[in-house]
Design an enzyme around this catalytic site. Sequence first.
Site, PDB file in Angstrom:
ATOM      1  N   HIS A  17      84.171 -12.553 -10.788  1.00 45.70           N
ATOM      2  CA  HIS A  17      83.734 -12.741  -9.369  1.00 45.70           C
ATOM      3  C   HIS A  17      82.536 -13.802  -9.456  1.00 45.70           C
ATOM      4  O   HIS A  17      82.318 -14.882  -8.766  1.00 45.70           O
ATOM      5  CB  HIS A  17      83.068 -11.435  -8.870  1.00 45.70           C
ATOM      6  CG  HIS A  17      84.112 -10.338  -8.567  1.00 45.70           C
ATOM      7  ND1 HIS A  17      83.871  -9.157  -9.085  1.00 45.70           N
ATOM      8  CD2 HIS A  17      85.203 -10.298  -8.175  1.00 45.70           C
ATOM      9  CE1 HIS A  17      84.819  -8.207  -8.578  1.00 45.70           C
ATOM     10  NE2 HIS A  17      85.736  -9.250  -8.020  1.00 45.70           N
ATOM     11  N   LYS A  41      90.725   2.933   0.786  1.00 41.86           N
ATOM     12  CA  LYS A  41      90.626   2.860  -0.607  1.00 41.86           C
ATOM     13  C   LYS A  41      89.473   3.706  -1.131  1.00 41.86           C
ATOM     14  O   LYS A  41      88.441   3.553  -0.557  1.00 41.86           O
ATOM     15  CB  LYS A  41      90.363   1.200  -0.898  1.00 41.86           C
ATOM     16  CG  LYS A  41      91.147   0.666  -2.116  1.00 41.86           C
ATOM     17  CD  LYS A  41      91.060  -0.856  -1.777  1.00 41.86           C
ATOM     18  CE  LYS A  41      91.355  -1.293  -3.040  1.00 41.86           C
ATOM     19  NZ  LYS A  41      91.163  -2.875  -3.255  1.00 41.86           N
ATOM     20  N   ARG A  90      93.957 -14.874 -10.368  1.00 41.40           N
ATOM     21  CA  ARG A  90      94.114 -14.669 -11.817  1.00 41.40           C
ATOM     22  C   ARG A  90      95.659 -14.909 -12.460  1.00 41.40           C
ATOM     23  O   ARG A  90      95.499 -15.695 -13.456  1.00 41.40           O
ATOM     24  CB  ARG A  90      93.605 -13.171 -12.260  1.00 41.40           C
ATOM     25  CG  ARG A  90      92.095 -12.925 -12.167  1.00 41.40           C
ATOM     26  CD  ARG A  90      91.936 -11.523 -11.936  1.00 41.40           C
ATOM     27  NE  ARG A  90      92.313 -11.047 -10.557  1.00 41.40           N
ATOM     28  CZ  ARG A  90      92.059  -9.924 -10.343  1.00 41.40           C
ATOM     29  NH1 ARG A  90      91.285  -8.927 -10.824  1.00 41.40           N
ATOM     30  NH2 ARG A  90      92.246  -9.341  -9.088  1.00 41.40           N
ATOM     31  N   SER A 128      87.777  -5.523 -11.819  1.00 40.11           N
ATOM     32  CA  SER A 128      86.768  -4.052 -11.546  1.00 40.11           C
ATOM     33  C   SER A 128      87.252  -3.218 -12.110  1.00 40.11           C
ATOM     34  O   SER A 128      86.672  -2.233 -12.606  1.00 40.11           O
ATOM     35  CB  SER A 128      86.360  -4.080 -10.015  1.00 40.11           C
ATOM     36  OG  SER A 128      85.924  -5.079  -9.588  1.00 40.11           O
TER      37      SER A 128
END
Length: 160
Positions: A17, A41, A90, A128
């Site tokens: 990030h 979430k 990514r 993460s």
Amino acid sequence: MKIAVYPGSFDPITNGHMDIIKRASRIFDKLIVAVVRNPNKVATFTVAERVELIKKAVKDLPNVEVDHFEGLLVDFMRKKNARVIIKGLRAVSDFEYEFQMALMNRKLDPNIETLFMMTSYKYSYLSSSVVKEIGRLGGCIGELVPEVVLPDIQKKLINS
Ligand code: ADP
């Protein structure tokens, strides 16, 4: 003034990030890192904790602001006078979902553009979730998250 928003869960912030934040902050007059509060979430860090961690990590970047929002990203963007969404990519696996989101956001507000930035290859494996998994098991996350927030993240993960 060119304002961009970098939205995400940031649960917690990683060096991947940070790489996107630093690079995007060089392109725009102002970059707003926006933590999404997603009721669907389950997060490890609270929104307030995530915002605090990012604030600490970006304190040397004067044109970076940290905020949070709930609801539609396009509504938050309009409120902030921002027209560009920054997204990090990514791998190909990120693409399909991000492509759909970008098209949907453009449909909701045709004035808003999504800009994709490729990850630096050394962070392409970093997420993460990986940080949380390693941290909870007591593994070394020293090179995965910004140094200034490493103790806070380690402490939380060991206790969660
Ligand atoms: P994750 O939980 O997968 O790390 P986030 O919602 O926190 O996801 O990510 C926010 C944004 O940052 C997304 O656009 C995501 O693609 C991007 N991002 C996450 N990790 C990286 C990385 N290592 N390199 C580049 N971009 C990344």
